[in-house]
Design an enzyme around this catalytic site. Sequence first.
Site, PDB file in Angstrom:
ATOM      1  N   SER A 150       0.830  -1.207   0.000  1.00 10.74           N
ATOM      2  CA  SER A 150       0.000   0.000   0.000  1.00 10.74           C
ATOM      3  C   SER A 150       0.863   1.256   0.000  1.00 10.74           C
ATOM      4  O   SER A 150       1.997   1.263   0.497  1.00 10.74           O
ATOM      5  CB  SER A 150      -0.911   0.030   1.228  1.00 10.74           C
ATOM      6  OG  SER A 150      -1.778  -1.077   1.232  1.00 10.74           O
TER       7      SER A 150
HETATM    8  N1  SAH Z   1      -1.205  -4.751   3.938  1.00 13.25           N
HETATM    9  C1  SAH Z   1      -0.469  -5.060   2.734  1.00 13.25           C
HETATM   10  C2  SAH Z   1      -1.288  -4.737   1.508  1.00 13.25           C
HETATM   11  C3  SAH Z   1      -1.195  -5.851   0.507  1.00 13.25           C
HETATM   12  S1  SAH Z   1      -2.370  -5.798  -0.808  1.00 13.25           S
HETATM   13  C4  SAH Z   1       0.874  -4.378   2.715  1.00 13.25           C
HETATM   14  O1  SAH Z   1       1.133  -3.526   3.593  1.00 13.25           O
HETATM   15  O2  SAH Z   1       1.696  -4.701   1.873  1.00 13.25           O
HETATM   16  C5  SAH Z   1      -3.709  -6.762  -0.164  1.00 13.25           C
HETATM   17  C6  SAH Z   1      -3.379  -8.187   0.239  1.00 13.25           C
HETATM   18  O3  SAH Z   1      -4.629  -8.806   0.615  1.00 13.25           O
HETATM   19  C7  SAH Z   1      -2.789  -9.062  -0.859  1.00 13.25           C
HETATM   20  O4  SAH Z   1      -1.605  -9.638  -0.401  1.00 13.25           O
HETATM   21  C8  SAH Z   1      -3.874 -10.130  -1.081  1.00 13.25           C
HETATM   22  O5  SAH Z   1      -3.348 -11.405  -1.430  1.00 13.25           O
HETATM   23  C9  SAH Z   1      -4.546 -10.166   0.273  1.00 13.25           C
HETATM   24  N2  SAH Z   1      -5.906 -10.718   0.305  1.00 13.25           N
HETATM   25  C10 SAH Z   1      -6.918 -10.566  -0.594  1.00 13.25           C
HETATM   26  N3  SAH Z   1      -8.009 -11.236  -0.189  1.00 13.25           N
HETATM   27  C11 SAH Z   1      -7.693 -11.822   1.013  1.00 13.25           C
HETATM   28  C12 SAH Z   1      -8.401 -12.659   1.935  1.00 13.25           C
HETATM   29  N4  SAH Z   1      -9.674 -13.031   1.751  1.00 13.25           N
HETATM   30  N5  SAH Z   1      -7.748 -13.060   3.048  1.00 13.25           N
HETATM   31  C13 SAH Z   1      -6.461 -12.708   3.280  1.00 13.25           C
HETATM   32  N6  SAH Z   1      -5.737 -11.931   2.437  1.00 13.25           N
HETATM   33  C14 SAH Z   1      -6.346 -11.497   1.319  1.00 13.25           C
END
Ligand code: SAH
Length: 210
Positions: free
Chosen positions: A58
């Site tokens: 993010s």
């Molecule tokens: N908080 C992260 C943002 C990553 S983007 C950071 O600081 O880098 C969002 C993430 O959510 C991705 O890695 C994706 O695989 C995950 N995601 C999407 N749906 C999900 C679910 N149902 N349960 C767990 N993770 C999920």
Amino acid sequence: MAERRREMVDGLRQKGISDLRVLEAMESVERHRFVDEKSHSFAYEDSAYPIGYGQTISQPYTVAYMTSLLAERCPPPAKVLEIGTGSGYQAAILDAIGYRVYTVERIRALYDRTVQLFAELGLPISCRLGDGSLGWPEESPFGGIMVTAAAPRCPEHLLQQLAENGSLVIPVGEQGMQRMTVYRRVGARYEKELFHYFAFVPLIGREGWN
Ligand code: SAH
């Protein structure tokens, strides 16, 4: 890198982030450790960045914004759950602020990589592989829950895992644009507040997108 981080934090201040706990955490956590080596020179720009598997770390502003919403309503050292571990950066910021952090990721390769990074950095963050739209019932209730992927609607399971007065910060809406939303548990009711628009990758799961 410390100088670049200071500049990033100055930029966040100019964009309206004022919570000192958040600004200090963003200055202390080495964001470049959460992207691959080729991307180190971009690590302190205020933008999202690919981390593989179609996912992104993010944008610093988004991390600061969501963390401020949570910290105002549910101060550390509460127990908090993050859905969407990804690179681990948001979880590391929550840890730096003093929360007890639990985080769930659905993609095994990201989960494995980030568990290893947390071990290298010595961060006491509990990780789980699975569908985070269902939360982490065995560890509930949580004082705060933060979803870092876009949900079509607010997952019931997450609301149920909030402690009394606990807050859930979640981007809700269509793919491409979502409204940052906070739900607070007050007795048997949930109070809802609406904030700015953001664009997240989709939350994929039983209570997310298919
Ligand atoms: N908080 C992260 C943002 C990553 S983007 C950071 O600081 O880098 C969002 C993430 O959510 C991705 O890695 C994706 O695989 C995950 N995601 C999407 N749906 C999900 C679910 N149902 N349960 C767990 N993770 C999920």
